[in-house]
Structure formats: structure tokens, C-alpha cells
Write a protein that holds these residues in place. Sequence first.
Motif, PDB file in Angstrom:
ATOM      1  N   PHE A  29       0.166 -15.281 -10.118  1.00 46.15           N
ATOM      2  CA  PHE A  29      -0.436 -14.079  -9.540  1.00 46.15           C
ATOM      3  C   PHE A  29       0.038 -12.830 -10.281  1.00 46.15           C
ATOM      4  N   SER A  30       1.336 -12.735 -10.509  1.00 43.47           N
ATOM      5  CA  SER A  30       1.894 -11.563 -11.196  1.00 43.47           C
ATOM      6  C   SER A  30       1.323 -11.426 -12.603  1.00 43.47           C
ATOM      7  N   ALA A  31       1.197 -12.543 -13.311  1.00 42.74           N
ATOM      8  CA  ALA A  31       0.610 -12.497 -14.656  1.00 42.74           C
ATOM      9  C   ALA A  31      -0.822 -11.974 -14.597  1.00 42.74           C
ATOM     10  N   LEU A  32      -1.589 -12.420 -13.618  1.00 42.87           N
ATOM     11  CA  LEU A  32      -2.964 -11.932 -13.453  1.00 42.87           C
ATOM     12  C   LEU A  32      -2.996 -10.433 -13.160  1.00 42.87           C
ATOM     13  N   MET A  33      -2.117  -9.983 -12.292  1.00 40.30           N
ATOM     14  CA  MET A  33      -2.121  -8.574 -11.911  1.00 40.30           C
ATOM     15  C   MET A  33      -1.684  -7.684 -13.069  1.00 40.30           C
ATOM     16  N   LYS A  34      -0.852  -8.226 -13.969  1.00 38.86           N
ATOM     17  CA  LYS A  34      -0.394  -7.452 -15.125  1.00 38.86           C
ATOM     18  C   LYS A  34      -1.360  -7.537 -16.297  1.00 38.86           C
ATOM     19  N   ALA A  35      -2.402  -8.346 -16.178  1.00 33.71           N
ATOM     20  CA  ALA A  35      -3.315  -8.595 -17.294  1.00 33.71           C
ATOM     21  C   ALA A  35      -4.172  -7.393 -17.653  1.00 33.71           C
ATOM     22  N   SER A  36      -4.391  -6.482 -16.706  1.00 29.19           N
ATOM     23  CA  SER A  36      -5.193  -5.294 -17.006  1.00 29.19           C
ATOM     24  C   SER A  36      -4.817  -4.162 -16.053  1.00 29.19           C
ATOM     25  N   GLU A  37      -5.148  -2.959 -16.467  1.00 27.70           N
ATOM     26  CA  GLU A  37      -4.901  -1.796 -15.615  1.00 27.70           C
ATOM     27  C   GLU A  37      -5.713  -1.888 -14.324  1.00 27.70           C
ATOM     28  N   GLU A  38      -6.938  -2.390 -14.443  1.00 29.63           N
ATOM     29  CA  GLU A  38      -7.790  -2.544 -13.262  1.00 29.63           C
ATOM     30  C   GLU A  38      -7.140  -3.502 -12.253  1.00 29.63           C
ATOM     31  N   ASN A  39      -6.608  -4.606 -12.732  1.00 23.92           N
ATOM     32  CA  ASN A  39      -5.948  -5.563 -11.846  1.00 23.92           C
ATOM     33  C   ASN A  39      -4.718  -4.945 -11.189  1.00 23.92           C
ATOM     34  N   LYS A  40      -3.943  -4.201 -11.962  1.00 19.01           N
ATOM     35  CA  LYS A  40      -2.759  -3.521 -11.399  1.00 19.01           C
ATOM     36  C   LYS A  40      -3.169  -2.567 -10.281  1.00 19.01           C
ATOM     37  N   GLU A  41      -4.263  -1.853 -10.518  1.00 21.85           N
ATOM     38  CA  GLU A  41      -4.747  -0.900  -9.517  1.00 21.85           C
ATOM     39  C   GLU A  41      -5.201  -1.615  -8.243  1.00 21.85           C
ATOM     40  N   VAL A  42      -5.870  -2.752  -8.403  1.00 20.93           N
ATOM     41  CA  VAL A  42      -6.320  -3.534  -7.246  1.00 20.93           C
ATOM     42  C   VAL A  42      -5.110  -3.982  -6.427  1.00 20.93           C
ATOM     43  N   TRP A  43      -4.070  -4.466  -7.087  1.00 20.56           N
ATOM     44  CA  TRP A  43      -2.851  -4.917  -6.397  1.00 20.56           C
ATOM     45  C   TRP A  43      -2.189  -3.740  -5.681  1.00 20.56           C
ATOM     46  N   GLU A  44      -2.118  -2.609  -6.351  1.00 21.04           N
ATOM     47  CA  GLU A  44      -1.524  -1.428  -5.728  1.00 21.04           C
ATOM     48  C   GLU A  44      -2.312  -1.007  -4.489  1.00 21.04           C
ATOM     49  N   GLN A  45      -3.639  -1.045  -4.573  1.00 20.61           N
ATOM     50  CA  GLN A  45      -4.472  -0.686  -3.423  1.00 20.61           C
ATOM     51  C   GLN A  45      -4.260  -1.666  -2.270  1.00 20.61           C
ATOM     52  N   LEU A  46      -4.121  -2.943  -2.584  1.00 14.94           N
ATOM     53  CA  LEU A  46      -3.861  -3.930  -1.538  1.00 14.94           C
ATOM     54  C   LEU A  46      -2.533  -3.643  -0.845  1.00 14.94           C
ATOM     55  N   LEU A  47      -1.496  -3.368  -1.619  1.00 13.05           N
ATOM     56  CA  LEU A  47      -0.194  -3.053  -1.020  1.00 13.05           C
ATOM     57  C   LEU A  47      -0.258  -1.777  -0.187  1.00 13.05           C
ATOM     58  N   GLN A  48      -0.951  -0.769  -0.687  1.00 14.46           N
ATOM     59  CA  GLN A  48      -1.098   0.468   0.089  1.00 14.46           C
ATOM     60  C   GLN A  48      -1.835   0.215   1.395  1.00 14.46           C
ATOM     61  N   SER A  49      -2.858  -0.596   1.341  1.00 13.11           N
ATOM     62  CA  SER A  49      -3.605  -0.940   2.545  1.00 13.11           C
ATOM     63  C   SER A  49      -2.714  -1.655   3.552  1.00 13.11           C
ATOM     64  N   PHE A  50      -1.917  -2.578   3.056  1.00 17.04           N
ATOM     65  CA  PHE A  50      -1.011  -3.314   3.933  1.00 17.04           C
ATOM     66  C   PHE A  50       0.002  -2.359   4.589  1.00 17.04           C
TER      67      PHE A  50
END
Length: 178
Positions: free
Chosen positions: A99-120
Motif C-alpha cells: 500500500f505504501s509503495a502505491l501511495m508513494k508512486a505518484s503525487e496524485e496517489n499521495k494526495e488521495v492518501w492524505e485526503q483519506l487521512l484528513q477525512s478520517f
Amino acid sequence: MDFYQKLLEILESNWEKEIVLKRNEYLVTKEAINTDLFLVEEGSLRVFIEDEEEEHTIRFGYKNSIITALDSFLTDQPTKFYIQTLKKCRLKRISKKSFSALMKASEENKEVWEQLLQSFVYQQIEREIDLITYSPQKRFENVLQRSPQVFQEIPLKYIASYLRMTPETLSRILKTLD
């Protein structure tokens, strides 16, 4: 919540395993180190903690929910939570490493993960405010407004625990809706 849909799209072909659990089985138990992330494809689960006297439900998962023992996922330490099925569940699993490798694969993915954490975090803040400041009736109304699916998927005794009220109080509130 298009970021959530985007996350599901990113993960779609990257799930590593499918798991099937019967009703009342544990996906995660207290003191386990579990850093996997799960997608609920079918069924429902609850995340809970326990003290000397009772269990306290703090979160639910149902179809299309992502669920994890977040404390363990974030820290790689033993969790304080249990995750138990309420109905037979079919889940997809991905390891934290993948999962971490996927989230680090692009800026867009990093942003999606950050938005998910903010939502949580925001959901947790809403919940804390509800529990600290509102009456049982108002807590019920807020959860009904935010997550109506909970009332279709989850047995009432667990909803009552989540709302920090007795099942009898929840039953009385529900009777006023008839």
C-alpha cells in the motif's frame, strides 16, 4: 468523496489476497500487530475496544469500506482494538508495504492518501463532539444523517454501543420515529 473512489481505483488491481470470515470471527485481535488494509466486499464488521466492564464499539465497516487497526497500521505496534465480523464477510487485503509503495508512486496517489487521512480525522472529531456535547437523541440523529447505511447493516445493540447508550435508550428513540 471522489478521493475515496480514486483510492479504490488505485487499489483495484493491487489487492493481494481475498479472505472469507464467518459471522463473529475476528479479523484482528487486541495486542496483535496487524498492518494490513482491508476492503469489505460483502458483510459487516465492527471495531471495538474493551475495558474491565464492557465493550465499546468505535467504528463499523460494510460493503466498500476500507478497514484496518489504524493504530497498528500507523505505528507497526500492537493494536488496542478488535475487529470482529457481524455478518459473514468477504474482504480483500493489501499489506502496508504494498500500500505504501502505491501511495508513494505518484503525487496524485499521495494526495488521495492524505485526503483519506484528513477525512478520517474529521470523522473522529465529529464523533468526539457528538459524544461529549449532545444528547442521545441528537447523537442518533447525527449518525443517521451522516451514515444512514449503518442502520441497514448493523445490529442495533452495536449501534447503541457506538452511540454510547443502552439498547433500551436506542429502542425508545427509534419508537419516536414511528
